[in-house]
Design an enzyme around this catalytic site. Structure first.
Site, PDB file in Angstrom:
ATOM      1  N   LYS A 141     -13.213  29.011  20.526  1.00 19.40           N
ATOM      2  CA  LYS A 141     -13.104  29.715  19.253  1.00 19.40           C
ATOM      3  C   LYS A 141     -13.096  28.743  18.066  1.00 19.40           C
ATOM      4  O   LYS A 141     -13.552  29.064  16.979  1.00 19.40           O
ATOM      5  CB  LYS A 141     -11.807  30.532  19.268  1.00 19.40           C
ATOM      6  CG  LYS A 141     -11.653  31.518  18.124  1.00 19.40           C
ATOM      7  CD  LYS A 141     -10.452  32.409  18.382  1.00 19.40           C
ATOM      8  CE  LYS A 141     -10.137  33.337  17.240  1.00 19.40           C
ATOM      9  NZ  LYS A 141      -8.972  34.183  17.579  1.00 19.40           N
ATOM     10  N   GLU A 186      -6.822  40.059  12.752  1.00 16.25           N
ATOM     11  CA  GLU A 186      -5.701  40.025  13.700  1.00 16.25           C
ATOM     12  C   GLU A 186      -4.383  40.500  13.082  1.00 16.25           C
ATOM     13  O   GLU A 186      -3.696  41.330  13.684  1.00 16.25           O
ATOM     14  CB  GLU A 186      -5.574  38.629  14.319  1.00 16.25           C
ATOM     15  CG  GLU A 186      -6.701  38.359  15.316  1.00 16.25           C
ATOM     16  CD  GLU A 186      -6.903  36.881  15.636  1.00 16.25           C
ATOM     17  OE1 GLU A 186      -6.051  36.059  15.226  1.00 16.25           O
ATOM     18  OE2 GLU A 186      -7.906  36.541  16.280  1.00 16.25           O
ATOM     19  N   ASP A 207      -8.819  41.161  22.038  1.00 15.18           N
ATOM     20  CA  ASP A 207      -8.295  40.039  21.288  1.00 15.18           C
ATOM     21  C   ASP A 207      -8.933  38.784  21.875  1.00 15.18           C
ATOM     22  O   ASP A 207      -8.556  38.331  22.950  1.00 15.18           O
ATOM     23  CB  ASP A 207      -6.761  40.007  21.433  1.00 15.18           C
ATOM     24  CG  ASP A 207      -6.136  38.761  20.813  1.00 15.18           C
ATOM     25  OD1 ASP A 207      -6.880  37.980  20.175  1.00 15.18           O
ATOM     26  OD2 ASP A 207      -4.920  38.569  20.963  1.00 15.18           O
ATOM     27  N   ASP A 239       0.927  34.872  11.862  1.00 12.77           N
ATOM     28  CA  ASP A 239       0.160  34.815  13.109  1.00 12.77           C
ATOM     29  C   ASP A 239      -0.260  33.381  13.411  1.00 12.77           C
ATOM     30  O   ASP A 239      -1.189  32.855  12.809  1.00 12.77           O
ATOM     31  CB  ASP A 239      -1.070  35.737  12.963  1.00 12.77           C
ATOM     32  CG  ASP A 239      -1.949  35.744  14.209  1.00 12.77           C
ATOM     33  OD1 ASP A 239      -1.676  34.982  15.150  1.00 12.77           O
ATOM     34  OD2 ASP A 239      -2.924  36.518  14.228  1.00 12.77           O
TER      35      ASP A 239
END
Lengths: 618, 174
Positions: free
Chosen positions: A86, A184, A25, A206
């Site tokens: 990211k 995800e 992850d 999420d």
């Protein structure tokens, strides 16, 4: 080839050999690695005993630090310490500069892409992410005691093509084999669904450090079908921190913050947010130019600061439910993923909207890595009785630029992947031999409002009268959500060649150069790695074709069979040599000779699959 | 490619969608690229293409209009999208009236009443045309096929109106 045998991993040449695989992850704030051991998926701890590694990389003049050590230097060495990278993946310099975010390092324009000036020179987000991936993979191979065969890396469902490609490039640079980029929310659903045997419609909410995803899935007998996905790839817990920083700055009366105090304020903001997840009010000391200020913030005040951001996520949930064609009361459960779902306001607004108590029995920080590990274990072939099927969708529509700066949609959002759609074009001038296509991703009508993915130049179109050539362009999106484009002139059958110019990404050549110049791979290592890759591919091809012959040699004529057998023995002999080019040539030759056989077997197997036969009975 | 054959279902307009769904999942369980993660590069590519074909076929059979078009294409009838003009003036009048109705919604004092009215009219016409389409296709005769093609063209207008109506409703809610 050997499609059927490989579909049943239990039949591979070494059926009981356990292969090492991990799920990663790669988060905005923290990253984790997990693996399946003795049938159970667990996150792995590094040598310091942590399973959550801060996604922070620090470049000093002579070393690279990743994780906690790097994070601790964030205040003292802001320029060289990169966090939340990211958010920069697959992004252009101009679009990052246009954001109203304050990033505490020096960004530079690297041919349109955003990059960061560090003590070790200019580093782009792909290189920074590769450092994090390599660190996690190291943890996994040290814990498991061997090299990883492959990894599954998770990405936000809402990541566009450029962001996905950048993630895959980072893995390549870190020397990892990517079995799959997994969304995800789908990973989280997998972790929950397999755990509880849950059936019906579920929502996965999420909210990570920098991205927000909402996915609606239907679970039924091992099938995880994503009905719709939505979100915002630039909204997360970081934004909560930033609004708290703004508030702190108002309190301090300072008009401008230095990079160092921005870092300090950010850390304080994070602390306030975390404390107010369990406390009703929090007292703290704010250092300012005029001395220290003693302040406090209560939960109600925090809620009012972040309310507009949380409302944005609820709006996205509404739209995604609509896209899924599902009513709120059909949603049986809401799975909460990501550290930011610990914020009480988030939980209460989500519960209110879905009229369901959010599910948090698996640690929201770990659930994605665990799901990724489960899928990695299946994909690498350790679980031969795997009966799960993940049907994911493309999050944003793909389209082409047409006259007048408009976008024509080729593949609408929420289409199940893999998908291939063809479009026909013709030439508008006599003897025209080239044309250019501009591919965009997004929902808006104007080119300017969508995200430019790439420009494709088709050349070698056979010269004909205007309107005479019929060029069929096929857009294919694979299971990773990555686009590829092929083109063919229909009347002549000539394949037009395509040069891809990614708008916000690296070309294949650039990635290769980065790998070569990377410190991790001296020239010798590089050559060795290429050799290894070809050897592995050669053995895959050999195994596949051998298994195919064992099953379906009756589909071949005697001469064809002989030719294939010769190619196989040649391939086997060469695969042990150290001549990379010769191995590659032998692979290409074997592939070429067996193309027709592969197609025949494919047709055959589809017929058989639906004749009530199980494939393994064939 | 004959999508009906691919799913081993009868080549007719009236389909059992549950059965189609079951067949679809059965095929994807065998051909989804996740089954080929450890395969050679060429095989992985083939699997992606195959899974994409299966998805496309399912997409086309699931929706009545696309299914009808595919059925006609198999019988050699192509729907020429824009070329043919409508001579059915009653149909054109009806379209114009519905368009006017839609245009009025956002300025109306009771928009939801107008939405209900439009919705009702569109659904009614769609149902009628789908019934006509089914019987035209069932006949399996050249002139009935041409009629079916005309009905498809008309239906497209209604599907488009319905989509626009949904957008208007969303606009109101937001």
């Amino acid at each position: 080839m050997a499609l059927l045998q490989i579909a049943e991993p239990g039949q591979s040449a070494a059926p009981h050999q356990h292969k090492l695989a991990a799920g990663i992850d790669l988060g905005t704030t923290n990253s984790l690695v997990a693996t399946v051991r003795s049938g159970e998926a667990k996150t792995l701890k590094n040598s310091a005993g942590d399973d959550m590694v801060p996604s922070v990389v620090r470049y000093t003049a002579d070393a690279v630090q990743v994780g906690k050590v790097a994070q601790q230097a964030a205040v003292s060495d802001p320029y060289n310490t990169i966090s939340s990278v990211k958010r920069l993946m697959g992004r252009g310099f101009a679009e990052i500069m246009a954001q109203d975010h304050k990033l505490p390092y020096q960004l530079v324009d690297q041919q349109g892409l955003v990059a960061i000036e560090t003590a070790q020179g200019i580093k782009n987000p792909v290189e920074v992410s590769a450092e994090i991936l390599a660190t996690l993979a190291d943890t996994a191979s040290q814990t498991l005691g061997g090299e990883l065969t492959g990894v599954v890396i998770t990405v936000p469902a809402y990541f566009d093509d450029a962001q996905r490609q950048a993630t895959k490039d980072a893995a390549k640079l870190a020397g990892l084999t990517v079995l799959r980029l997994l969304n995800e929310p789908t990973a989280a659903a997998l972790a929950y669904g397999l755990d509880s045997g849950q059936e019906g419609v579920i929502a996965v909410y999420d909210l990570g450090g920098g991205t927000f995803d909402i996915s609606i899935l239907r679970l039924k007998r091992g099938v995880f079908e994503v009905l719709a996905t939505g979100g915002d790839s630039a909204l997360g817990g970081d934004d909560f921190d930033h609004v708290i920083v703004d508030w702190l700055q108002q309190q301090s009366g300072e008009t401008e913050l230095s990079h160092q105090s921005l870092r300090q304020y950010l850390q304080l903001a994070r602390q306030i947010k975390e404390q107010l997840s369990s406390l009703d009010s929090f007292h703290f000391v704010l250092p300012t130019a005029k001395g220290e200020l003693s302040l406090s913030l209560n939960r109600e005040e925090l809620d009012s600061l972040i309310l507009p951001l949380v409302r944005r996520t609820i709006r996205a949930c509404k739209q995604t439910l609509r896209d899924a064609g599902v009513d709120t009361d059909e949603v049986a459960q809401v799975v909460m993923v990501g550290g930011s779902t610990r914020v009480p306001l988030v939980r209460s607004l989500v519960a209110e909207f879905f009229q369901a108590e959010p599910l948090t029995s698996i640690d929201p920080d770990k659930v994605v890595a665990i799901g990724a590990a489960i899928q990695a274990n299946v994909l690498v072939g350790n679980k031969s009785d795997a009966d799960t099927l993940l049907l994911d969708v493309i999050p944003l529509s793909l389209g082409l630029e047409t006259m007048g700066g408009l976008v024509e949609k080729i593949i609408p959002r929420n289409t199940i992947i893999p998908v291939a759609r063809a479009q026909e074009f013709t030439t508008f001038k006599d003897g025209q031999t080239a044309m250019s296509l501009h591919v965009l991703q997004g929902e808006r009508e104007l080119v300017a409002d969508c995200r430019s993915l790439a420009k494709f130049n088709l050349t070698n179109i056979p010269p004909m009268a205007a309107g005479g050539a019929h060029i069929r362009v096929t857009f294919q999106v694979d299971a990773d959500g990555l686009l590829s484009v092929t083109a063919q002139e229909k009347s002549s059958g000539v394949s037009a060649s395509i040069q891809v110019k990614p708008s916000y990404g690296l070309t294949d050549d650039q990635v290769a150069t980065m790998i070569q110049s990377s410190m991790q791979y001296a020239k010798h290592d590089m050559q060795l790695r290429l050799l290894r890759e070809q050897q592995v591919e050669a053995s895959r091809v050999w195994e596949a074709v051998s298994a195919a012959l064992a099953a379906d040699a009756h589909l071949l004529g005697a001469a064809e069979l002989l030719e294939i057998e010769q190619a196989l023995s040649e391939l086997k002999q060469l695969s042990q040599s150290d001549d990379t080019a010769a191995i590659k040539a032998a692979i290409d030759k074997t592939n070429h000779i067996t193309d027709d056989f592969a197609a025949r077997r494919m047709d055959n197997s589809i017929r058989l699959a639906l004749q009530g036969h199980k494939v393994d009975e064939v | 490619m004959n999508y009906f054959q691919l799913f081993q279902v009868p080549a007719q307009f009236d389909l059992d969608l549950t059965e189609l769904g079951t067949r679809y999942l059965e095929l994807q369980r065998n051909f989804h690229p996740d089954n080929f993660a450890a395969a050679s590069e060429r095989d992985r590519l083939l699997a992606v293409q195959q899974a994409a074909n299966i998805n496309d076929a399912y997409h086309s059979l699931k929706q009545p209009l696309l299914r009808a078009e595919h059925l006609l294409a198999l019988r050699g009838v192509k729907i020429s999208h824009e070329q043919r003009s409508f001579t059915d003036t009653a149909f054109l009048m009806q379209q114009m009236e519905l368009r006017e109705l839609l245009a009025d919604i956002l300025h109306s004092t009771d928009p939801y009443a107008l939405i209900d009215e439009a919705e009702q009219q569109i659904q009614q016409q769609k149902k009628l045309l789908l019934k006509q389409l089914a019987s035209a296709l069932d006949a399996n005769q050249p002139e009935q096929d041409l009629l079916a093609a005309d009905i498809i063209r008309k239906l497209k207008f209604f599907f488009k109106l319905q989509h626009e109506l949904e957008l208007i409703e969303q606009q109101l809610q937001d």
